[in-house]
Scaffold this motif. Structure first.
Motif, PDB file in Angstrom:
ATOM      1  N   GLU A  92       0.824  -1.207   0.000  1.00 25.50           N
ATOM      2  CA  GLU A  92       0.000   0.000   0.000  1.00 25.50           C
ATOM      3  C   GLU A  92       0.862   1.262   0.000  1.00 25.50           C
ATOM      4  N   ALA A  93       1.846   1.284   0.877  1.00 24.76           N
ATOM      5  CA  ALA A  93       2.716   2.461   0.950  1.00 24.76           C
ATOM      6  C   ALA A  93       3.514   2.643  -0.340  1.00 24.76           C
ATOM      7  N   GLY A  94       3.970   1.525  -0.914  1.00 22.59           N
ATOM      8  CA  GLY A  94       4.738   1.601  -2.146  1.00 22.59           C
ATOM      9  C   GLY A  94       3.934   2.185  -3.299  1.00 22.59           C
ATOM     10  N   LEU A  95       2.670   1.781  -3.405  1.00 22.68           N
ATOM     11  CA  LEU A  95       1.822   2.321  -4.470  1.00 22.68           C
ATOM     12  C   LEU A  95       1.599   3.815  -4.283  1.00 22.68           C
ATOM     13  N   ALA A  96       1.291   4.236  -3.074  1.00 28.87           N
ATOM     14  CA  ALA A  96       1.051   5.662  -2.824  1.00 28.87           C
ATOM     15  C   ALA A  96       2.308   6.487  -3.097  1.00 28.87           C
ATOM     16  N   ALA A  97       3.466   5.970  -2.659  1.00 27.96           N
ATOM     17  CA  ALA A  97       4.721   6.676  -2.907  1.00 27.96           C
ATOM     18  C   ALA A  97       5.049   6.709  -4.395  1.00 27.96           C
ATOM     19  N   CYS A  98       4.751   5.639  -5.091  1.00 25.47           N
ATOM     20  CA  CYS A  98       4.975   5.580  -6.536  1.00 25.47           C
ATOM     21  C   CYS A  98       4.200   6.680  -7.243  1.00 25.47           C
ATOM     22  N   ARG A  99       2.922   6.815  -6.888  1.00 26.11           N
ATOM     23  CA  ARG A  99       2.097   7.839  -7.522  1.00 26.11           C
ATOM     24  C   ARG A  99       2.636   9.235  -7.242  1.00 26.11           C
ATOM     25  N   ALA A 100       3.039   9.475  -5.978  1.00 22.56           N
ATOM     26  CA  ALA A 100       3.561  10.792  -5.620  1.00 22.56           C
ATOM     27  C   ALA A 100       4.853  11.095  -6.366  1.00 22.56           C
ATOM     28  N   LEU A 101       5.757  10.124  -6.442  1.00 24.98           N
ATOM     29  CA  LEU A 101       7.027  10.339  -7.134  1.00 24.98           C
ATOM     30  C   LEU A 101       6.840  10.481  -8.637  1.00 24.98           C
ATOM     31  N   ALA A 102       5.977   9.656  -9.218  1.00 23.01           N
ATOM     32  CA  ALA A 102       5.710   9.756 -10.655  1.00 23.01           C
ATOM     33  C   ALA A 102       5.146  11.123 -11.007  1.00 23.01           C
ATOM     34  N   ASN A 103       4.291  11.653 -10.133  1.00 23.83           N
ATOM     35  CA  ASN A 103       3.729  12.986 -10.367  1.00 23.83           C
ATOM     36  C   ASN A 103       4.803  14.069 -10.362  1.00 23.83           C
ATOM     37  N   GLU A 104       5.930  13.789  -9.710  1.00 27.13           N
ATOM     38  CA  GLU A 104       7.050  14.730  -9.675  1.00 27.13           C
ATOM     39  C   GLU A 104       8.072  14.458 -10.777  1.00 27.13           C
ATOM     40  N   GLY A 105       7.796  13.475 -11.626  1.00 27.27           N
ATOM     41  CA  GLY A 105       8.705  13.166 -12.719  1.00 27.27           C
ATOM     42  C   GLY A 105       9.794  12.174 -12.382  1.00 27.27           C
ATOM     43  N   ARG A 107      11.180   8.428 -11.995  1.00 30.84           N
ATOM     44  CA  ARG A 107      10.909   7.080 -12.504  1.00 30.84           C
ATOM     45  C   ARG A 107      10.991   6.066 -11.365  1.00 30.84           C
ATOM     46  N   VAL A 108      10.017   5.149 -11.358  1.00 29.31           N
ATOM     47  CA  VAL A 108       9.915   4.152 -10.286  1.00 29.31           C
ATOM     48  C   VAL A 108       9.942   2.751 -10.876  1.00 29.31           C
ATOM     49  N   ASN A 109      10.671   1.865 -10.211  1.00 27.66           N
ATOM     50  CA  ASN A 109      10.676   0.436 -10.505  1.00 27.66           C
ATOM     51  C   ASN A 109       9.955  -0.252  -9.353  1.00 27.66           C
ATOM     52  N   LYS A 163       0.535   7.715 -17.559  1.00 26.19           N
ATOM     53  CA  LYS A 163       0.674   7.257 -16.174  1.00 26.19           C
ATOM     54  C   LYS A 163       2.003   7.599 -15.512  1.00 26.19           C
ATOM     55  N   ASN A 164       3.093   7.714 -16.273  1.00 19.62           N
ATOM     56  CA  ASN A 164       4.397   7.933 -15.656  1.00 19.62           C
ATOM     57  C   ASN A 164       5.227   8.901 -16.491  1.00 19.62           C
ATOM     58  N   PRO A 165       6.380   9.346 -15.996  1.00 23.08           N
ATOM     59  CA  PRO A 165       7.144  10.387 -16.679  1.00 23.08           C
ATOM     60  C   PRO A 165       7.542  10.068 -18.119  1.00 23.08           C
ATOM     61  N   ASP A 166       7.815   8.804 -18.409  1.00 26.67           N
ATOM     62  CA  ASP A 166       8.249   8.435 -19.757  1.00 26.67           C
ATOM     63  C   ASP A 166       7.108   7.957 -20.642  1.00 26.67           C
ATOM     64  N   GLY A 167       5.919   7.793 -20.069  1.00 24.57           N
ATOM     65  CA  GLY A 167       4.768   7.394 -20.868  1.00 24.57           C
ATOM     66  C   GLY A 167       4.787   5.966 -21.347  1.00 24.57           C
ATOM     67  N   ARG A 168       5.543   5.115 -20.695  1.00 24.75           N
ATOM     68  CA  ARG A 168       5.576   3.702 -21.053  1.00 24.75           C
ATOM     69  C   ARG A 168       5.915   2.872 -19.825  1.00 24.75           C
ATOM     70  N   VAL A 169       5.569   1.601 -19.887  1.00 24.52           N
ATOM     71  CA  VAL A 169       5.875   0.669 -18.805  1.00 24.52           C
ATOM     72  C   VAL A 169       6.673  -0.488 -19.396  1.00 24.52           C
ATOM     73  N   GLU A 170       7.802  -0.818 -18.757  1.00 26.20           N
ATOM     74  CA  GLU A 170       8.590  -1.971 -19.188  1.00 26.20           C
ATOM     75  C   GLU A 170       8.593  -3.031 -18.096  1.00 26.20           C
ATOM     76  N   ILE A 171       8.492  -4.271 -18.535  1.00 22.89           N
ATOM     77  CA  ILE A 171       8.495  -5.414 -17.628  1.00 22.89           C
ATOM     78  C   ILE A 171       9.921  -5.926 -17.475  1.00 22.89           C
ATOM     79  N   ILE A 172      10.393  -5.958 -16.222  1.00 21.46           N
ATOM     80  CA  ILE A 172      11.708  -6.511 -15.910  1.00 21.46           C
ATOM     81  C   ILE A 172      11.511  -7.900 -15.305  1.00 21.46           C
ATOM     82  N   ALA A 173      11.847  -8.932 -16.043  1.00 22.37           N
ATOM     83  CA  ALA A 173      11.807 -10.288 -15.488  1.00 22.37           C
ATOM     84  C   ALA A 173      12.916 -10.404 -14.450  1.00 22.37           C
ATOM     85  N   ALA A 174      12.519 -10.620 -13.189  1.00 26.22           N
ATOM     86  CA  ALA A 174      13.465 -10.601 -12.072  1.00 26.22           C
ATOM     87  C   ALA A 174      13.534 -11.971 -11.408  1.00 26.22           C
TER      88      ALA A 174
END
Length: 226
Positions: A92-105, A107-109, A163-174
């Motif tokens: 929950e905290a990670g999602l909220a922080a992600c949105r706040a950081l993305a709004n500031e430009g 990039r979040v993984n 949705k995010n600063p770069d306008g795309r989402v990439e999947i990192i197989a981890a």
């Protein structure tokens, strides 16, 4: 598919970079701990990795547990170098922080993703990268590759341009353990595989290649001895 190396070891990063196929680096607290680093050296170490990678994305993970802490640490990490990506855990905290950081430009993984629904939430929250884990599923006798396939299919169904600063989402197989993990991730369309050095070297070597090199060397030795 691009290759990231999953390590905080400067020597490993330099070696992988010398091969000419490195596209980025992912780190986490456990990987940093393995270097023997201390708390006060964490951010300087992340900066060293960012400088070594010359503009390639470097994921540096927040260790905070609250939204406010993650946002504060994310701002500080992203300010170290323009190629640093802030890594946040799926919660929950990670999602909220992600949105706040993305709004500031910033990039979040989003890491520790184990399901398609988690990946969809992360993408909607503004994640630039999403890291579904493969090997940890295998560790509990479940099929990590099938979960990865679901994540890739779901994310690629939609347009994330707003949705995010770069306008795309990439999947990192981890949590990649084997060359087969890499192959299957590439076949299903994952954008990136982040691979520890041990697994990366397994991808490089093949017994038939090694035997062929040994045979060529032995034949040439006979030529040069004449």
């Amino acid at each position: 598919m691009k290759f990231f190396i999953d390590t905080a070891n400067l020597d490993e990063i330099a070696e992988a970079k010398s091969w000419g196929c490195l596209a980025g680096v992912t780190t986490n607290p456990s990987l940093y701990a393995k270097t023997g680093g201390k708390l006060e050296d964490f951010e300087p170490h992340m900066l060293k990795i960012a400088e070594l990678c010359e503009g390639l994305p470097v994921s540096a993970e927040s260790t905070a547990m609250t939204v406010e802490g993650m946002v504060e640490e994310g701002r500080r990490l992203s300010a170290l170098a323009p190629n640093i990506v802030v890594k946040l855990p799926m919660c929950e905290a990670g999602l909220a922080a992600c949105r706040a950081l993305a709004n500031e430009g910033v990039r979040v993984n989003m890491t520790l993703v184990f399901s398609a629904t988690q990946a969809l939430l992360a993408a909607n929250a503004g994640a630039r990268y999403i890291s579904p884990f493969v090997g940890r599923y295998d560790d509990i006798a479940l099929d990590g590759l099938s979960q990865l396939a679901d994540v890739v299919a779901c994310i690629k169904n939609y347009d994330w341009s707003d949705k995010n600063p770069d306008g795309r989402v990439e999947i990192i197989a981890a949590s990649i353990r084997t060359p087969n993990h890499v192959t299957q991730a590439a076949l299903m369309g994952a954008d990136i595989a982040t691979v520890p050095m041990k697994a990366l070297k397994k991808c490089l070597h093949h017994p038939l290649t090694d035997a062929g090199l040994a045979s060529f060397a032995a034949d040439w030795a006979r030529v040069t001895s004449n």
